[in-house]
Design a protein around this motif. Structure first.
Motif, mmCIF file in Angstrom:
data_model
loop_
_atom_site.group_PDB
_atom_site.id
_atom_site.type_symbol
_atom_site.label_atom_id
_atom_site.label_comp_id
_atom_site.label_asym_id
_atom_site.label_seq_id
_atom_site.Cartn_x
_atom_site.Cartn_y
_atom_site.Cartn_z
ATOM 1 N N LEU A 1 -88.518 138.518 52.257
ATOM 2 C CA LEU A 1 -88.906 137.608 51.171
ATOM 3 C C LEU A 1 -90.381 137.255 51.251
ATOM 4 N N ASN A 2 -90.870 137.112 52.495
ATOM 5 C CA ASN A 2 -92.279 136.787 52.675
ATOM 6 C C ASN A 2 -93.153 137.915 52.144
ATOM 7 N N PHE A 3 -92.707 139.156 52.390
ATOM 8 C CA PHE A 3 -93.459 140.293 51.863
ATOM 9 C C PHE A 3 -93.516 140.241 50.339
ATOM 10 N N TRP A 4 -92.352 140.070 49.697
ATOM 11 C CA TRP A 4 -92.356 140.080 48.233
ATOM 12 C C TRP A 4 -93.113 138.881 47.675
ATOM 13 N N ALA A 5 -93.003 137.747 48.367
ATOM 14 C CA ALA A 5 -93.741 136.572 47.906
ATOM 15 C C ALA A 5 -95.240 136.868 47.893
ATOM 16 N N ASN A 6 -95.716 137.539 48.955
ATOM 17 C CA ASN A 6 -97.141 137.851 49.013
ATOM 18 C C ASN A 6 -97.519 138.989 48.094
ATOM 19 N N TYR A 7 -96.629 139.992 48.021
ATOM 20 C CA TYR A 7 -96.980 141.185 47.236
ATOM 21 C C TYR A 7 -96.968 140.901 45.741
ATOM 22 N N LEU A 8 -95.949 140.160 45.282
ATOM 23 C CA LEU A 8 -95.797 139.947 43.847
ATOM 24 C C LEU A 8 -96.612 138.762 43.333
ATOM 25 N N ALA A 9 -97.108 137.931 44.275
ATOM 26 C CA ALA A 9 -97.749 136.700 43.852
ATOM 27 C C ALA A 9 -99.038 136.964 43.106
ATOM 28 N N GLY A 10 -99.214 136.270 42.003
ATOM 29 C CA GLY A 10 -100.495 136.241 41.332
ATOM 30 C C GLY A 10 -101.175 134.956 41.777
ATOM 31 N N PRO A 11 -101.860 134.285 40.863
ATOM 32 C CA PRO A 11 -102.350 132.957 41.166
ATOM 33 C C PRO A 11 -101.155 132.044 41.454
ATOM 34 N N SER A 12 -101.277 131.172 42.450
ATOM 35 C CA SER A 12 -100.103 130.415 42.873
ATOM 36 C C SER A 12 -99.609 129.538 41.728
ATOM 37 N N HIS A 13 -98.307 129.450 41.613
ATOM 38 C CA HIS A 13 -97.685 128.778 40.487
ATOM 39 C C HIS A 13 -96.840 127.632 41.018
ATOM 40 N N PRO A 14 -96.907 126.466 40.374
ATOM 41 C CA PRO A 14 -96.159 125.321 40.905
ATOM 42 C C PRO A 14 -94.654 125.550 40.932
ATOM 43 N N ARG A 15 -94.148 126.480 40.131
ATOM 44 C CA ARG A 15 -92.697 126.659 40.106
ATOM 45 C C ARG A 15 -92.219 127.675 41.140
ATOM 46 N N SER A 16 -93.147 128.329 41.854
ATOM 47 C CA SER A 16 -92.720 129.220 42.936
ATOM 48 C C SER A 16 -92.126 128.381 44.056
ATOM 49 N N GLN A 17 -90.968 128.797 44.556
ATOM 50 C CA GLN A 17 -90.292 128.036 45.611
ATOM 51 C C GLN A 17 -90.723 128.584 46.964
ATOM 52 N N SER A 18 -90.592 127.743 47.995
ATOM 53 C CA SER A 18 -90.791 128.263 49.340
ATOM 54 C C SER A 18 -89.553 129.078 49.722
ATOM 55 N N ILE A 19 -89.672 129.878 50.772
ATOM 56 C CA ILE A 19 -88.545 130.737 51.153
ATOM 57 C C ILE A 19 -87.302 129.915 51.524
ATOM 58 N N PRO A 20 -87.419 128.859 52.371
ATOM 59 C CA PRO A 20 -86.207 128.061 52.663
ATOM 60 C C PRO A 20 -85.603 127.424 51.412
ATOM 61 N N GLN A 21 -86.445 126.952 50.501
ATOM 62 C CA GLN A 21 -85.923 126.371 49.252
ATOM 63 C C GLN A 21 -85.140 127.406 48.460
ATOM 64 N N ALA A 22 -85.742 128.597 48.313
ATOM 65 C CA ALA A 22 -85.095 129.651 47.530
ATOM 66 C C ALA A 22 -83.763 130.030 48.171
ATOM 67 N N LEU A 23 -83.750 130.110 49.506
ATOM 68 C CA LEU A 23 -82.505 130.488 50.177
ATOM 69 C C LEU A 23 -81.448 129.405 50.035
ATOM 70 N N SER A 24 -81.864 128.149 49.999
ATOM 71 C CA SER A 24 -80.857 127.101 49.836
ATOM 72 C C SER A 24 -80.300 127.122 48.415
#
Lengths: 201, 227
Positions: free
Chosen positions: A93-116
């Motif tokens: 997930l960390n890879f995809w978060a970094n790879y797909l990320a554009g400018p950071s967006h307030p609605r992007s969740q952290s990995i623990p949040q997304a998993l919960s």
């Protein structure tokens, strides 16, 4: 945010699979694509994601009056999960978060949040290869949450999910629409939330 | 390790590196194959020290070529199978850079260990220190070109099931110039009529050309075959 598809045709191996399809979706709308096996649901989603060349037609995504890059605003979830078996859920997930990320967006969740949200908190450090089919699917769904992208293209997202996970997915999709996202789902199964539109192939 | 925010391409490099280093990755297998290949040669051609000393650089080069060839076919196929290849298209980085980074990570994980192992295996082939230096220098310059050309083969055969053999047939003819100048520079290092620098600089030029052209060819193949 507005998605316009006009006169879309896709040809594969000499056969016209998608023929002259057009629709418009605005913020908060979800479209269910249904049809028998082989009707071209997956082909349509791949074409919308820009992974297949289109024979005819225009696909455009507009924010206000500006047309934005389709690929960088689209999440595509297909039958394959797009994760490496040898890496942990967190590393994937960390890879995809970094790879797909554009400018950071307030609605992007952290990995623990997304998993919960997908109910997979306990599997954070588990190797992806050790998960069950349903858990893998949930980890793949968490990818949609760690990077915010307005357009979701989901190809049979319910596969292998149990009842509780389906409810969670429906909840996540409702939330995405409520925040102004657009969802296109190809599925045979009831989604568990009121969809605004339906397209039969 | 805490998740850190990094650039997309560096994240890709790290992922490729980690996958290659985990169990079942291509990193260690290449070195073991390299060792086995070099060990087999004296059994086949006899343990004559003079003969081995003369053909040693060539053997090390062919062994390195074969060892790198072994791991190429999974370069894009693994990503195609697990669906990551589609998602790599959806990032903000151009596909050419994605290909380049994947090739660099592949080289770092499976090419670099070969280069580190080469001097030790060279000792088994009666190589003098200066010749070992020549082999290491030429491999260091030449193997990135092998990986980049292998990248074209891997991209062209990405949709072919069990495409390893087809890929070898596509890639091997393209590696001939690298082999010629790599081996002649490595042999020139330990004396001979040719100065070391002339074939070595041509090898450098081939590698730079591969850096400039191969990512475009491989990315074009991936785009076309995405259909």
């Amino acid at each position: 945010m507005r998605l316009c598809v006009e006169g879309l045709s896709v040809q594969r191996a000499g056969r016209r699979i998608i023929d002259n399809i057009g629709f418009k979706l605005t913020e908060g709308e979800a479209l269910v694509v249904c049809g028998r096996n082989g009707a071209g649901k997956s082909t349509l989603l791949r074409a919308l994601a820009g992974l297949l060349p289109t024979t005819q037609g225009v696909i455009s995504l507009n924010r206000g009056v500006l047309e934005v890059e389709l690929a960088q605003n689209t999440h595509y979830l297909a039958h394959a999960d797009g994760m490496k078996l040898a890496l942990s859920v967190e590393e994937n997930l960390n890879f995809w978060a970094n790879y797909l990320a554009g400018p950071s967006h307030p609605r992007s969740q952290s990995i623990p949040q997304a998993l919960s949200i997908v109910g997979l908190t306990h599997a954070l450090r588990a190797p992806f290869g050790a998960l069950s089919a349903g858990q893998k699917r949930r980890a793949a769904l968490a990818r949609l949450l760690v990077v915010y992208r307005p357009l979701w293209l989901l190809d049979e997202p319910m596969t292998a999910l149990d009842q509780a996970s389906r409810a969670r997915l429906a909840q996540a999709m409702r939330a995405h629409c409520a925040e102004g996202g657009i969802i296109i789902v190809a599925t045979h199964e009831p989604l568990g939330f009121v969809t605004t539109r339906e397209l039969a192939l | 390790m805490t998740p850190a925010s990094t650039s997309p391409l560096w994240a890709l490099f790290l992922r490729e590196w980690r996958v290659a280093r985990r169990i079942g990755g291509s990193g260690a297998m290449g070195v073991v194959f390299f060792l086995t290949f070099v060990t087999l040669v004296p059994f086949a051609i006899g343990a004559d020290p003079n003969l081995l000393a003369r053909i040693g650089p060539a053997i090390l080069w062919i062994a390195a070529l074969m060892a790198s060839l072994l791991s190429f076919d999974r370069l894009f196929q693994a990503d195609a199978e697990d669906g990551s290849l589609d998602l790599l298209h959806l990032g903000s980085s151009p596909l050419e850079l994605v290909v380049l980074i994947k090739c660099l990570a592949h080289w770092a994980a499976s090419g670099l260990p070969l280069i580190l192992a080469a001097p030790f295996l060279g000792l088994m082939l009666q190589q003098e220190p200066i010749a070992l230096g020549g082999v290491v220098a030429t491999l260091l310059v030449g193997t990135p070109a092998l990986t980049l050309i292998g990248g074209i083969g891997a991209a062209a055969t990405v949709t072919v099931r069990r495409g390893g053999l087809l890929m070898a047939l596509l890639v091997l003819p393209l590696t001939i110039p690298i082999l010629i100048f790599g081996v002649s520079a490595a042999e020139a290092a330990s004396g001979g009529s040719v100065p070391f620098l002339s074939p070595f600089l041509i090898l450098c030029a081939i590698t730079l050309t591969a850096f400039a052209l191969c990512p475009f060819a491989a990315a074009a193949a991936l785009r076309y075959l995405g259909e």
